[in-house]
Scaffold this motif. Structure first.
Motif, mmCIF file in Angstrom:
data_model
loop_
_atom_site.group_PDB
_atom_site.id
_atom_site.type_symbol
_atom_site.label_atom_id
_atom_site.label_comp_id
_atom_site.label_asym_id
_atom_site.label_seq_id
_atom_site.Cartn_x
_atom_site.Cartn_y
_atom_site.Cartn_z
ATOM 1 N N ARG A 47 0.818 -1.220 0.000
ATOM 2 C CA ARG A 47 0.000 0.000 0.000
ATOM 3 C C ARG A 47 0.853 1.272 0.000
ATOM 4 N N GLY A 48 1.847 1.315 -0.863
ATOM 5 C CA GLY A 48 2.660 2.511 -1.033
ATOM 6 C C GLY A 48 3.807 2.684 -0.062
ATOM 7 N N SER A 49 3.928 1.802 0.930
ATOM 8 C CA SER A 49 5.016 1.895 1.906
ATOM 9 C C SER A 49 6.025 0.773 1.696
ATOM 10 N N ILE A 50 7.295 1.126 1.696
ATOM 11 C CA ILE A 50 8.344 0.105 1.619
ATOM 12 C C ILE A 50 8.469 -0.524 3.004
ATOM 13 N N VAL A 51 8.115 -1.795 3.102
ATOM 14 C CA VAL A 51 8.153 -2.509 4.380
ATOM 15 C C VAL A 51 9.553 -3.050 4.643
ATOM 16 N N ALA A 52 10.217 -3.531 3.590
ATOM 17 C CA ALA A 52 11.557 -4.099 3.735
ATOM 18 C C ALA A 52 12.320 -3.943 2.427
ATOM 19 N N GLY A 53 13.618 -3.769 2.556
ATOM 20 C CA GLY A 53 14.492 -3.715 1.395
ATOM 21 C C GLY A 53 15.787 -4.430 1.724
ATOM 22 N N TYR A 54 16.532 -4.770 0.695
ATOM 23 C CA TYR A 54 17.821 -5.422 0.943
ATOM 24 C C TYR A 54 18.827 -4.940 -0.081
ATOM 25 N N ALA A 55 20.098 -5.093 0.264
ATOM 26 C CA ALA A 55 21.155 -4.615 -0.630
ATOM 27 C C ALA A 55 22.417 -5.426 -0.429
ATOM 28 N N ALA A 56 23.243 -5.433 -1.475
ATOM 29 C CA ALA A 56 24.548 -6.095 -1.419
ATOM 30 C C ALA A 56 25.638 -5.034 -1.498
ATOM 31 N N PHE A 57 26.669 -5.241 -0.737
ATOM 32 C CA PHE A 57 27.835 -4.369 -0.764
ATOM 33 C C PHE A 57 29.038 -5.237 -1.125
ATOM 34 N N SER A 58 30.237 -4.750 -0.938
ATOM 35 C CA SER A 58 31.396 -5.531 -1.376
ATOM 36 C C SER A 58 31.578 -6.822 -0.580
ATOM 37 N N ARG A 59 31.371 -6.775 0.742
ATOM 38 C CA ARG A 59 31.609 -7.973 1.552
ATOM 39 C C ARG A 59 30.450 -8.384 2.433
ATOM 40 N N GLN A 60 29.382 -7.633 2.382
ATOM 41 C CA GLN A 60 28.242 -7.962 3.238
ATOM 42 C C GLN A 60 26.956 -7.496 2.586
ATOM 43 N N CYS A 61 25.849 -7.863 3.228
ATOM 44 C CA CYS A 61 24.528 -7.479 2.759
ATOM 45 C C CYS A 61 23.823 -6.728 3.878
ATOM 46 N N GLY A 62 22.754 -6.051 3.519
ATOM 47 C CA GLY A 62 21.958 -5.357 4.509
ATOM 48 C C GLY A 62 20.480 -5.616 4.281
ATOM 49 N N LEU A 63 19.744 -5.676 5.370
ATOM 50 C CA LEU A 63 18.288 -5.792 5.342
ATOM 51 C C LEU A 63 17.767 -4.522 5.992
ATOM 52 N N TYR A 64 16.903 -3.789 5.303
ATOM 53 C CA TYR A 64 16.453 -2.476 5.756
ATOM 54 C C TYR A 64 14.962 -2.479 6.039
ATOM 55 N N LEU A 65 14.612 -1.963 7.224
ATOM 56 C CA LEU A 65 13.246 -2.021 7.724
ATOM 57 C C LEU A 65 12.910 -0.736 8.450
ATOM 58 N N SER A 66 11.736 -0.680 9.030
ATOM 59 C CA SER A 66 11.362 0.500 9.813
ATOM 60 C C SER A 66 12.177 0.528 11.107
ATOM 61 N N PRO A 67 12.439 1.728 11.642
ATOM 62 C CA PRO A 67 13.183 1.810 12.912
ATOM 63 C C PRO A 67 12.510 1.044 14.052
ATOM 64 N N GLY A 68 11.170 1.028 14.054
ATOM 65 C CA GLY A 68 10.452 0.320 15.111
ATOM 66 C C GLY A 68 10.694 -1.183 15.097
ATOM 67 N N ALA A 69 10.873 -1.741 13.905
ATOM 68 C CA ALA A 69 11.143 -3.184 13.791
ATOM 69 C C ALA A 69 12.516 -3.516 14.367
ATOM 70 N N ILE A 70 13.498 -2.664 14.074
ATOM 71 C CA ILE A 70 14.859 -2.882 14.588
ATOM 72 C C ILE A 70 14.849 -2.798 16.115
ATOM 73 N N THR A 71 14.164 -1.792 16.650
ATOM 74 C CA THR A 71 14.078 -1.611 18.101
ATOM 75 C C THR A 71 13.367 -2.792 18.753
ATOM 76 N N ALA A 72 12.248 -3.208 18.165
ATOM 77 C CA ALA A 72 11.444 -4.293 18.747
ATOM 78 C C ALA A 72 12.201 -5.610 18.817
ATOM 79 N N LEU A 73 13.089 -5.848 17.849
ATOM 80 C CA LEU A 73 13.799 -7.128 17.791
ATOM 81 C C LEU A 73 15.300 -6.982 18.059
ATOM 82 N N ALA A 74 15.685 -5.908 18.733
ATOM 83 C CA ALA A 74 17.112 -5.650 19.005
ATOM 84 C C ALA A 74 17.785 -6.815 19.725
ATOM 85 N N ASP A 75 17.105 -7.418 20.676
ATOM 86 C CA ASP A 75 17.692 -8.536 21.419
ATOM 87 C C ASP A 75 17.908 -9.753 20.518
#
Length: 115
Positions: A47-75
């Protein structure tokens, strides 16, 4: 870059399996999301909002989400031995991101964004 498959194909060979796995987990977790390319990065949009994204870099990858998701699952992120920023989690072939964590993060991001 037109789509996720092309993006993954252009990533470093050692990172492609990780990207395929993350894509599969996000697709399963967000079955009604559209696969999109935004900011030269593959993402999943609901519905027009990016919920998750991912990317590749030279030696690692990243998964990108809302700040609240990172905070909620920090442990859980820390327990998996992964590093997180305000909006992302980095992982590599040596330290892959667990499938269940990808699914939990995707759902938490969706909830946080209210979509």
């Amino acid at each position: 870059m037109s789509d996720h498959a092309a993006y993954i194909a252009e990533a470093a060979e050692s990172l492609r399996p990780l990207l395929e796995q993350v894509r599969a987990q996000l697709s399963a977790s967000l079955p009604d999301a559209d696969e999109v390319m935004k900011y030269n990065m593959p993402g999943f949009q609901v519905r027009g909002s990016i919920v998750a994204g991912y990317a590749a870099f030279s030696r690692q990858c990243g998964l990108y989400l809302s700040p609240g998701a990172i905070t909620a699952l920090a442990d859980d992120i820390a327990a998996a031995g992964l590093k997180a920023s305000k909006t992302g989690v980095t992982f590599s072939a040596r330290k892959p991101i667990p499938d269940d964590l990808v699914r939990q993060l995707a759902q938490a991001s969706r909830t946080d964004l209210g979509v």
